[in-house]
Scaffold this active site. Structure first.
Site, PDB file in Angstrom:
ATOM      1  N   HIS A 238       0.807  -1.223   0.000  1.00 32.90           N
ATOM      2  CA  HIS A 238       0.000   0.000   0.000  1.00 32.90           C
ATOM      3  C   HIS A 238       0.838   1.270   0.000  1.00 32.90           C
ATOM      4  O   HIS A 238       0.449   2.291  -0.559  1.00 32.90           O
ATOM      5  CB  HIS A 238      -0.984  -0.001   1.174  1.00 32.90           C
ATOM      6  CG  HIS A 238      -0.334   0.082   2.515  1.00 32.90           C
ATOM      7  ND1 HIS A 238       0.300  -0.989   3.109  1.00 32.90           N
ATOM      8  CD2 HIS A 238      -0.222   1.114   3.407  1.00 32.90           C
ATOM      9  CE1 HIS A 238       0.770  -0.633   4.290  1.00 32.90           C
ATOM     10  NE2 HIS A 238       0.472   0.642   4.496  1.00 32.90           N
ATOM     11  N   LYS A 242       6.323   5.271  -1.341  1.00 30.33           N
ATOM     12  CA  LYS A 242       7.286   6.006  -0.516  1.00 30.33           C
ATOM     13  C   LYS A 242       8.704   5.931  -1.082  1.00 30.33           C
ATOM     14  O   LYS A 242       9.535   6.798  -0.793  1.00 30.33           O
ATOM     15  CB  LYS A 242       7.298   5.448   0.911  1.00 30.33           C
ATOM     16  CG  LYS A 242       6.046   5.741   1.716  1.00 30.33           C
ATOM     17  CD  LYS A 242       6.171   5.101   3.100  1.00 30.33           C
ATOM     18  CE  LYS A 242       4.963   5.380   3.975  1.00 30.33           C
ATOM     19  NZ  LYS A 242       5.088   4.731   5.301  1.00 30.33           N
ATOM     20  N   HIS A 315      -6.139   5.829   0.625  1.00 31.87           N
ATOM     21  CA  HIS A 315      -6.326   7.083   1.355  1.00 31.87           C
ATOM     22  C   HIS A 315      -7.607   7.804   0.927  1.00 31.87           C
ATOM     23  O   HIS A 315      -7.841   8.955   1.335  1.00 31.87           O
ATOM     24  CB  HIS A 315      -5.125   8.002   1.148  1.00 31.87           C
ATOM     25  CG  HIS A 315      -3.940   7.634   1.999  1.00 31.87           C
ATOM     26  ND1 HIS A 315      -3.960   7.714   3.371  1.00 31.87           N
ATOM     27  CD2 HIS A 315      -2.718   7.157   1.664  1.00 31.87           C
ATOM     28  CE1 HIS A 315      -2.782   7.316   3.856  1.00 31.87           C
ATOM     29  NE2 HIS A 315      -2.014   6.966   2.836  1.00 31.87           N
ATOM     30  N   ASP A 343      -4.924  -0.058   7.646  1.00 26.26           N
ATOM     31  CA  ASP A 343      -3.761   0.830   7.740  1.00 26.26           C
ATOM     32  C   ASP A 343      -3.913   1.836   8.887  1.00 26.26           C
ATOM     33  O   ASP A 343      -2.979   2.055   9.674  1.00 26.26           O
ATOM     34  CB  ASP A 343      -3.580   1.560   6.410  1.00 26.26           C
ATOM     35  CG  ASP A 343      -2.320   2.406   6.372  1.00 26.26           C
ATOM     36  OD1 ASP A 343      -1.318   2.024   7.006  1.00 26.26           O
ATOM     37  OD2 ASP A 343      -2.329   3.453   5.692  1.00 26.26           O
TER      38      ASP A 343
END
Length: 418
Positions: A238, A242, A315, A343
């Site tokens: 997920h 990053k 998100h 999450d």
């Protein structure tokens, strides 16, 4: 003195008792005798013996015979022959019915069956052939004709068995190779997820926990086993985006500026591009979940499609206030809605070098308060239904700097619908 079995001679009184023709002592032996078990089923013992004698003269030696026609089917099943010589008109049993029952059994669908009968009715012959009889011979049968037909039937059975064994070997090899490839792919996915997580000063256990939580939630929702397995792995990716976020922002110890937070938010789009670089990155392409696109079974690309969907939509918020697409309700793919709950809970409940874990009851309270705004109510209910298993996962994959679980009760809240 016991009564002897009459010899096969052509006398008028013997013709009715011996519908199979007499054996010729000069019958030629075939050049190649195919190994195999030959079973003879006939209500007349003398017919069985004469047919057996013909075939023995041709070089065959492996026989099973029965005159117990009432139990003929059970005897055939127990013997497992390579070829069957079957009479039609028998007391207590009908050869056609036996043939039909054999063809209904997968293990006997390709068994060669030679019909030996004195009944020359065309409809009987047609019925036998339609049921898959290999050959049809009218008694009295010429022994010079019987042996070659049995040989041909055994050859065909041998070829069929070889083909079946080869097919099974190929299927086993393919399954093993497929399992090896799947295992390797899953290991690579986990390594990629762990690499992304370690860039954020994490232990890597966060991605495992989120994946396990997502699988437990999916299971509570009654989704297929393949989907549960796939989302458990796919959810670990997920935050793979990053990797593409600059260290200066990702690892900044203090509060982020609005412009820096905007860069952090790009990790969802970046993650989607990493996993599925050839997909057009627009809202309409993500408004259906992988499960909705493929509700029956998975294919070779379903896992990566699932991961790509999760990276881009975990998100999003149920009321439409999330990012990056601003999707709302069921327009958010199901995998995104599931991973969002997993999450957020783990982020709240887990310790980090820079923060302590939030008490569990406080975590539960925050989740309940976000019901219908941040989280899908049905997904949230599934989370709480799976809470005992979720807490076990949380304890099993505790971060190395997290020595003990928070002291609060491990019981789920009495109500999750507030």
């Amino acid at each position: 003195m016991p009564t002897s079995i009459p010899s096969a001679v052509n006398t008028p009184q013997d013709q009715s008792a011996l519908p199979i023709a007499a054996a010729s002592t000069s019958a030629a032996r075939p050049e190649h005798v195919v190994d195999g078990k030959i079973m003879i089923v006939d209500h007349e013992p003398v017919n069985v013996l004469v047919a057996k004698k013909h075939l023995q003269a041709a070089g065959y030696s492996n026989f099973e015979t029965t005159v117990d026609t009432a139990n003929a089917l059970q005897s055939i099943i127990a013997a497992g022959p390579d070829v069957l010589l079957l009479d039609v008109n028998m007391p207590n049993a009908n050869g056609i019915d036996i043939l039909r029952e054999l063809r209904n059994r997968p293990e006997f669908r390709h068994l060669p069956v030679l019909i030996l009968t004195a009944n020359d009715d065309a409809s009987v012959k047609l019925s036998c052939l339609e049921l898959g009889a290999t050959d049809f011979l009218i008694k009295p049968v010429d022994p010079m004709e019987l042996a070659p037909r049995v040989r041909n039937a055994l050859q065909n059975k041998s070829y069929q068995d070889q083909l079946q064994h080869h097919t099974e070997d190929l299927e086993e090899t393919i399954q093993q190779r497929t399992a090896d490839l799947e295992r390797s792919r899953r290991e690579v996915i986990y390594c990629l997820a762990r690499a992304a997580e370690l860039r954020d000063n994490d232990t890597g256990n966060h991605v495992i926990r989120v994946g396990r939580f997502a699988g437990l939630i999916a299971g509570q929702l009654g989704l297929p086993d393949w989907y549960v397995e796939d989302i458990e792995l796919a959810a670990q990716l997920h935050d793979v985006g990053k990797i593409a976020v600059p260290d200066a922002i990702l690892l900044k110890p203090g509060r982020l500026m609005p412009s820096e937070f905007a860069v952090i938010q790009t990790h969802v789009k970046l993650g989607h591009q990493i996993i599925k670089p050839h997909t057009i990155n627009d809202g309409s392409s993500r408004r259906r979940s992988t499960y909705e696109e493929c509700p029956i079974e998975r294919d070779s690309g379903s896992l990566m499609r699932l991961a790509a969907s999760i990276t881009q939509t975990h998100h999003e918020k149920f009321d439409g206030s999330g990012y990056p697409l601003g999707l709302a309700g069921e327009d958010i793919p199901l995998e995104g809605r599931i991973t969002a709950v997993a999450d957020v809970y783990d982020a709240l409940a887990s310790e980090r070098p820079y923060k302590k874990p939030m008490p569990r009851e406080k975590c539960f309270s925050i989740l309940r308060e976000s019901r219908g705004t941040h989280f899908d109510p049905n997904v949230l209910d599934a989370f709480f239904a799976a809470l005992p298993e979720i807490l076990k996962v949380q304890a099993e994959y505790r971060d190395h700097y997290q020595n003990e679980a928070p002291p609060e009760s491990t019981n789920a809240p009495e109500s999750t619908s507030e």
